[in-house]
Write an enzyme that holds these catalytic residues in place. Structure first.
Site, PDB file in Angstrom:
ATOM      1  N   SER A  60       0.848  -1.193   0.000  1.00 28.28           N
ATOM      2  CA  SER A  60       0.000   0.000   0.000  1.00 28.28           C
ATOM      3  C   SER A  60       0.885   1.244   0.000  1.00 28.28           C
ATOM      4  CB  SER A  60      -0.892  -0.005   1.248  1.00 28.28           C
ATOM      5  OG  SER A  60      -1.516   1.255   1.393  1.00 28.28           O
ATOM      6  N   GLY A 105       4.262   3.964   3.323  1.00 31.42           N
ATOM      7  CA  GLY A 105       3.863   2.759   2.603  1.00 31.42           C
ATOM      8  C   GLY A 105       3.969   1.566   3.532  1.00 31.42           C
ATOM      9  N   LYS A 106       3.445   0.437   3.136  1.00 31.65           N
ATOM     10  CA  LYS A 106       3.607  -0.801   3.905  1.00 31.65           C
ATOM     11  C   LYS A 106       3.245  -1.967   3.010  1.00 31.65           C
ATOM     12  CE  LYS A 106       4.512  -1.696   8.332  1.00 31.65           C
ATOM     13  NZ  LYS A 106       5.401  -0.844   9.117  1.00 31.65           N
ATOM     14  N   GLY A 107       3.885  -3.115   3.236  1.00 29.89           N
ATOM     15  CA  GLY A 107       3.571  -4.280   2.435  1.00 29.89           C
ATOM     16  C   GLY A 107       3.570  -5.531   3.278  1.00 29.89           C
TER      17      GLY A 107
END
Ligand code: NAD
Length: 418
Positions: A60, A105-107
């Site tokens: 994201s 962001g992050k994943g």
């Protein structure tokens, strides 16, 4: 993440709470409640036995008004689209409160890494890196480690990206091993910013750190380093815990000895210097000067919050208090210093790593720690100033006011893209 709180809704609630203390229009605020984009992908990876397994993965990119997206990648069976969206939003505000030039962001991959061999994990990670390749880059989106990922995974992602791009670009990812372009001081950074926040909080509240009683929940990277550095300030670390339970000694532990015991036996339980052993909830409700939750999200819910007796809570973990717990503690005498500042040491030293990668010029650990101290203490001063000026009900809301304002200023200065 526990069932009781949808993390994405919690994030949106926190933004609404802060908006009451700011002069920001609803439409600008609405922008800040949703990610700009979310990549959802399915990785098909060959297992050691020749079969092929499919893994769901996300990245994201929440907001890039202040710079490239920045945030970790976690491997966990509980990873979901909403969790990744929420965590990427928190990164926007974490990078903004410490004023480093990034968005959020992050994943994550939906996986229990314990079920896979190292070679399978390498293929899974490289497959995800291939999917991420068009979206990341040192000026676009810079991933980092998170739950169940570390230097090994970061090195694989860097290598995959550089191979496919036919370049050298170590700044595409942070949290790498030193020999692969990592930074001195990165491993200790989260515990160090926790210690710095606790030190500044005690100073602000006119309390003595020397001799203060401290309980630390979670004895992993963040918790144990925080315990060690807070002990070095002269405080008494009287209780620590991990997933096996909690240990207590009225005179305080030497955190290094407890760590040696954990390294030898796998847990803090059974430490010979402990007077008592009890449950984790008992640790969280001890009558101590300082409580450091450094384990999981939602460790303290609304019910447990009513029993918290610590005077100061410094959140090393991400989201250790549910929104209900926050409300309960806002009405109490306990001061809570929020995660987005307290544990920002990790992303701040990631930022230093990226700066060093881009300059191909590497700093000493002393310089890293000095620069980190400056950033955390400046952010702390800004936080308490805003808390006093706005009359916000707690430090978390004040932190969001500072952070959201920075993002809004960047957006308004750049103008809206049609
Ligand atoms: P870690 O895996 O190294 O350690 C987690 C610790 O928590 C372990 O000791 C584990 O036994 C303990 N634990 C698990 N369940 C528990 C329970 N119910 N009660 C008590 N202890 C329990 O993880 P970490 O890197 O130290 O991260 C801890 C928290 O800090 C997470 O919320 C993470 O998101 C946050 N954080 C870490 C970093 C970092 O750089 N390490 C950066 C920012 C935020």
């Amino acid at each position: 993440m526990s069932e009781q709180a949808n993390p994405f809704e919690s994030l949106q609630e926190q933004i609404d709470d802060a908006s009451a203390y700011m002069d920001v229009s609803d439409d600008v605020l609405e922008r800040l409640k949703h990610p700009e984009r979310v990549l959802e992908t399915n990785l098909s990876v060959e297992m050691d036995d020749g079969s092929v397994e499919v893994f769901k993965a996300f990245r994201s990119q929440f907001n890039g008004d202040r710079g490239p997206y920045k945030g970790g990648i976690r491997y966990h069976p509980g990873v979901s689209r909403d969790e990744v969206k929420a965590l990427s939003g928190w990164m926007v505000y974490k990078t903004a409160i410490v004023d480093i030039p990034y968005g959020g962001g992050k994943g994550g991959i939906v996986i229990d890494p314990d079920d896979y061999s190292e070679s399978e994990l390498e293929r899974i990670t490289r497959s995800f890196a291939k999917e991420l390749r068009p979206f990341v880059g040192e000026d676009r989106d810079i991933p980092a480690p998170d739950v169940n990922t570390g230097q090994r995974e970061m090195n694989w992602i860097k290598d995959t990206y550089e191979t496919l791009e036919n370049t050298t670009e170590p700044g595409v990812i942070t949290g790498k091993a030193l020999d692969s372009g990592g930074s001195e001081g990165r491993v200790e950074a989260t515990g160090r910013s926790t210690m710095l926040t606790a030190r500044e909080a005690f100073d602000y509240l006119d309390r003595e750190m020397e001799g203060a009683s401290v309980a630390v929940q979670g004895y992993g990277n963040a918790g144990w380093i925080a315990a060690k550095l807070i002990h070095e300030l002269g405080a008494n670390v009287v209780a620590v815990s991990d997933s096996s339970g909690a240990i207590y000694n009225d005179d305080g532990f030497d955190p290094r000895d407890v760590k040696d015991h954990k390294n030898e036996t796998g847990s803090v339980s059974g430490y010979p210097g402990a007077d008592e052993e009890f449950s984790n909830d008992d640790l969280l409700t001890l009558d101590v000067d300082l409580l450091v939750p450094a384990a999981l999200e939602n460790a303290i819910d609304g019910d447990l919050a009513g029993d918290v007796k610590a005077d100061v809570v410094v959140e090393a973990a991400n989201g250790p208090l549910t929104p209900e717990a926050d409300d309960v503690l806002a009405d109490s005498d306990t001061y809570v210093f929020p995660d987005i500042l307290t544990n920002a040491g990790g992303v701040t030293v990631s930022y230093f790593e990226w700066v060093q990668n881009r300059q191909r010029f590497y700093w000493t650990e002393e310089r890293v720690n000095e620069e980190l101290e400056r950033i955390i203490t400046d952010a702390f001063d800004e936080l308490v100033e805003t808390y006093e000026e706005t009359g916000a009900p707690n430090m978390r809301t004040a932190a969001y006011v500072v952070a959201i304002q920075r993002v809004v200023d960047a957006y308004e200065e750049s103008g809206n893209w049609p």
